[in-house]
Design an enzyme around this catalytic site. Structure first.
Site, PDB file in Angstrom:
ATOM      1  N   ASP A 285       0.832  -1.203   0.000  1.00 13.59           N
ATOM      2  CA  ASP A 285       0.000   0.000   0.000  1.00 13.59           C
ATOM      3  C   ASP A 285       0.867   1.252   0.000  1.00 13.59           C
ATOM      4  O   ASP A 285       1.420   1.638   1.023  1.00 13.59           O
ATOM      5  CB  ASP A 285      -0.918  -0.009   1.226  1.00 13.59           C
ATOM      6  CG  ASP A 285      -1.843   1.206   1.254  1.00 13.59           C
ATOM      7  OD1 ASP A 285      -2.009   1.842   0.199  1.00 13.59           O
ATOM      8  OD2 ASP A 285      -2.396   1.499   2.332  1.00 13.59           O
ATOM      9  N   LYS A 292       1.513   7.906   0.703  1.00  6.95           N
ATOM     10  CA  LYS A 292       1.950   7.927   2.090  1.00  6.95           C
ATOM     11  C   LYS A 292       3.319   8.592   2.200  1.00  6.95           C
ATOM     12  O   LYS A 292       4.093   8.637   1.230  1.00  6.95           O
ATOM     13  CB  LYS A 292       2.060   6.495   2.635  1.00  6.95           C
ATOM     14  CG  LYS A 292       0.760   5.736   2.742  1.00  6.95           C
ATOM     15  CD  LYS A 292       1.019   4.313   3.211  1.00  6.95           C
ATOM     16  CE  LYS A 292      -0.272   3.526   3.347  1.00  6.95           C
ATOM     17  NZ  LYS A 292      -1.086   3.979   4.482  1.00  6.95           N
ATOM     18  N   ASP A 303       0.061  -4.932   4.802  1.00  8.01           N
ATOM     19  CA  ASP A 303      -1.325  -4.509   4.635  1.00  8.01           C
ATOM     20  C   ASP A 303      -2.223  -5.622   4.111  1.00  8.01           C
ATOM     21  O   ASP A 303      -3.407  -5.415   3.878  1.00  8.01           O
ATOM     22  CB  ASP A 303      -1.389  -3.287   3.717  1.00  8.01           C
ATOM     23  CG  ASP A 303      -2.503  -2.328   4.094  1.00  8.01           C
ATOM     24  OD1 ASP A 303      -2.967  -2.386   5.240  1.00  8.01           O
ATOM     25  OD2 ASP A 303      -2.915  -1.525   3.230  1.00  8.01           O
ATOM     26  N   ASP A 362      -5.889   6.577  -0.172  1.00  6.89           N
ATOM     27  CA  ASP A 362      -5.252   5.745   0.856  1.00  6.89           C
ATOM     28  C   ASP A 362      -6.284   5.077   1.760  1.00  6.89           C
ATOM     29  O   ASP A 362      -5.934   4.278   2.606  1.00  6.89           O
ATOM     30  CB  ASP A 362      -4.277   6.596   1.689  1.00  6.89           C
ATOM     31  CG  ASP A 362      -3.340   5.743   2.521  1.00  6.89           C
ATOM     32  OD1 ASP A 362      -3.112   4.575   2.147  1.00  6.89           O
ATOM     33  OD2 ASP A 362      -2.841   6.235   3.548  1.00  6.89           O
ATOM     34  N   ARG A 366     -11.165  -0.329   2.776  1.00  5.14           N
ATOM     35  CA  ARG A 366     -12.620  -0.410   2.934  1.00  5.14           C
ATOM     36  C   ARG A 366     -13.309  -0.593   1.585  1.00  5.14           C
ATOM     37  O   ARG A 366     -14.408  -1.150   1.509  1.00  5.14           O
ATOM     38  CB  ARG A 366     -13.127   0.838   3.658  1.00  5.14           C
ATOM     39  CG  ARG A 366     -12.935   2.130   2.911  1.00  5.14           C
ATOM     40  CD  ARG A 366     -12.948   3.347   3.808  1.00  5.14           C
ATOM     41  NE  ARG A 366     -11.767   3.381   4.673  1.00  5.14           N
ATOM     42  CZ  ARG A 366     -11.506   4.359   5.551  1.00  5.14           C
ATOM     43  NH1 ARG A 366     -12.366   5.359   5.685  1.00  5.14           N
ATOM     44  NH2 ARG A 366     -10.423   4.338   6.289  1.00  5.14           N
TER      45      ARG A 366
END
Length: 512
Positions: A285, A292, A303, A362, A366
């Site tokens: 990720d 990030k 992740d 990011d 979900r």
């Protein structure tokens, strides 16, 4: 690692090292007596063998051994014992000691002894604080977890210097009872612990060696070994299922995504229960366009820990064979910032038909879980559990100690809480009040994928709840606990395998 049971008298057992637990019998080491003096520790060796207690007498009398948790005292050539060494291992207050603490002590014993190039040892089962079967299982689980080391790729690594080869659990004859039952407990502990280490192995791999394709291959290989049905689908299937939220994340990477389905459908399973385990499998990720910070980004190989947990749990379930139908859905992808990547402001249509405005790329976990939960319902799952390294906000709320638990159904949560207690894993329930729904609102779509910075873990859970809909559902946010930031006495720094034991206990609890 070989595991064995022994009914030998501990002092008469020939072994490289005998491990005995020392507990503090004082009522409260922090309390003060009438004169304002703190109570002194009252250490006692948890072994009825007089020779073992006699061998420890001098160091206890001299105050060197107090029973403090993880206190280690190694005695060489202990008088009256056939063991070459005696390791006295502090277990803390007797009134608080339980199987979860014993599990950690077993891990601490392994890590202490293998650092001294000891390859095998015997562990005297504590005789008054833990049921025999629970104690046997806890020792086996703890020993395997403690034996795991993450340094696979060190050029000077020598496997023979990194592990314990054998552990023998010594059970007092008065506590043996059903020896077959103890053997069963030992084998169950081995299955769960090896599955937990399998999970840790997946998480530990660097992302160039653990792409979505490789994760699918590892899942397929495991399934063939234990008798699970495994189906792996690629981008065409994801698009055909109209998993727009999942594909929105996957489209930015040159690595193809994988939709992994693992099925366990035993004969005699309850007709009305079909458990669905959904795992976040972001194998790396970057944050996507909402990239990030570089500092610490290398850790983002972890992740996919939620996916690894579900794959490992299915391994244990297949070997333990509870009569419960279980399906795991793993959504595996990378989250990359390319010219094909989704952008803040884009709108994606999820499998359920709900439209999602992308505020932050990011907040991708979900999105893939949303379609995973919807697909699980389509496959007929009646109860859902997802696990994900979902939010930094849960770490702000709970630190690195407790995983966050969210539940849409109190009855299902009570089942999970019971399983979690039996597994000895630390988790804490967080709220899902309707007031938090306000943060989901979008001006142009059904919802946004990122809301207020306040209560971020709750917002993410509320988002997922929209896709679980009326199906009883539990969400585990393991972002703060799936990776051990530092080595502990019982476990190495790195992947922890959190939630696997709780999930296995939870599934077993549904068996008729």
């Amino acid at each position: 690692m070989n595991t064995n049971l022994s009914s030998s008298v501990p002092s008469q057992l020939e072994t490289d090292c005998l491990v005995a637990v020392v507990l503090d019998q004082a009522e409260n080491a922090r309390s003060e007596n009438a004169r304002g003096e703190k109570d002194k520790p009252s250490p006692s060796v948890e072994c009825s063998d007089a020779a073992v207690r006699e061998a420890a007498q001098d160091v206890i009398a001299g105050g060197e051994v107090t029973g403090k948790t993880f206190e280690t005292t190694l005695l060489h050539r202990p008088a009256g014992l056939k063991a070459k060494r005696l390791l006295l291992l502090g277990g803390g207050k007797a009134k608080h000691f339980n199987a979860a603490e014993l599990r950690k002590l077993a891990g601490a014993a392994v890590r202490t002894l293998k650092s001294k190039s000891i390859r095998s040892f015997a562990f005297a089962l504590p005789e008054s604080s833990v049921a025999a079967a629970d104690g046997v299982r806890a020792i086996v689980e703890g020993a395997f977890v403690g034996n795991f080391e993450p340094g696979y790729y060190k050029s000077d690594r020598k496997d023979s210097d990194q592990k314990i080869d054998a552990v023998t659990i010594v059970v007092n004859k008065d506590r043996q009872g059903d020896m077959k039952g103890l053997e069963t407990a030992m084998q169950a502990g081995r299955i769960v612990a090896e599955s937990q280490n399998f999970t840790r192995d997946l998480v530990n791999e660097p992302s160039n060696l653990m792409t979505p394709t490789i994760l699918a291959e590892r899942a397929k290989k495991m399934a063939a070994e234990v008798g699970l049905i495994c189906e792996v689908y690629g981008a065409d299937k994801i698009k055909a299922l109209k998993m727009g939220a999942f594909w929105g994340v996957a489209q930015g990477s040159d690595e193809p995504p994988a939709l992994i389905v693992l099925r366990f459908d035993p004969v005699g399973a309850a007709d009305k229960v079909h458990l669905g385990l959904v795992g976040k499998g972001v194998t790396f990720d970057t944050g996507g366009i909402s990239i990030k910070p570089a500092d610490g980004m290398e850790k983002m190989k972890y992740d996919m820990a939620g996916a690894a947990t579900m794959i490992g749990a299915m391994r244990a379930i297949a070997l333990l064979k509870p009569k419960v139908k279980v399906t795991a859905i793993i959504c595996a992808t990378e989250n990359m910032p390319s010219g094909k990547a989704q952008k803040p402001g884009d709108v994606q249509i999820a499998m359920s038909g709900k439209s999602i405005e992308i505020i932050n790329t990011d907040a991708e976990g979900r999105l893939i879980l949303a379609d995973g939960l919807c697909y699980a319902r389509q496959l007929g799952c009646t109860h859902l559990v997802d696990a994900a390294t979902l939010t930094g906000a849960v770490v702000v709320a709970l630190g690195y100690v407790n995983a966050g638990v969210f539940a849409s159904d109190d009855q299902m949560y009570e089942r999970f809480a019971k399983a979690n207690k039996a597994a000895g894993e630390k988790m804490w329930r967080l709220p899902l009040d309707d007031e938090y729904k306000e943060n989901l609102k979008s001006n142009i779509a059904d919802m946004v994928n990122a809301g207020s910075r306040w209560g971020g873990a709750i917002f993410a859970a509320m988002f997922l709840k929209e896709f679980a809909e009326d199906t009883p559902w539990i969400h585990l946010d393991i972002a703060g606990t799936a990776w051990m930031e530092d080595s502990k006495p019982w476990i190495a720094k790195g992947p922890s395998g959190i939630a696997l034991r709780s999930l296995v206990e939870f599934v077993k609890g549904w068996a008729p």
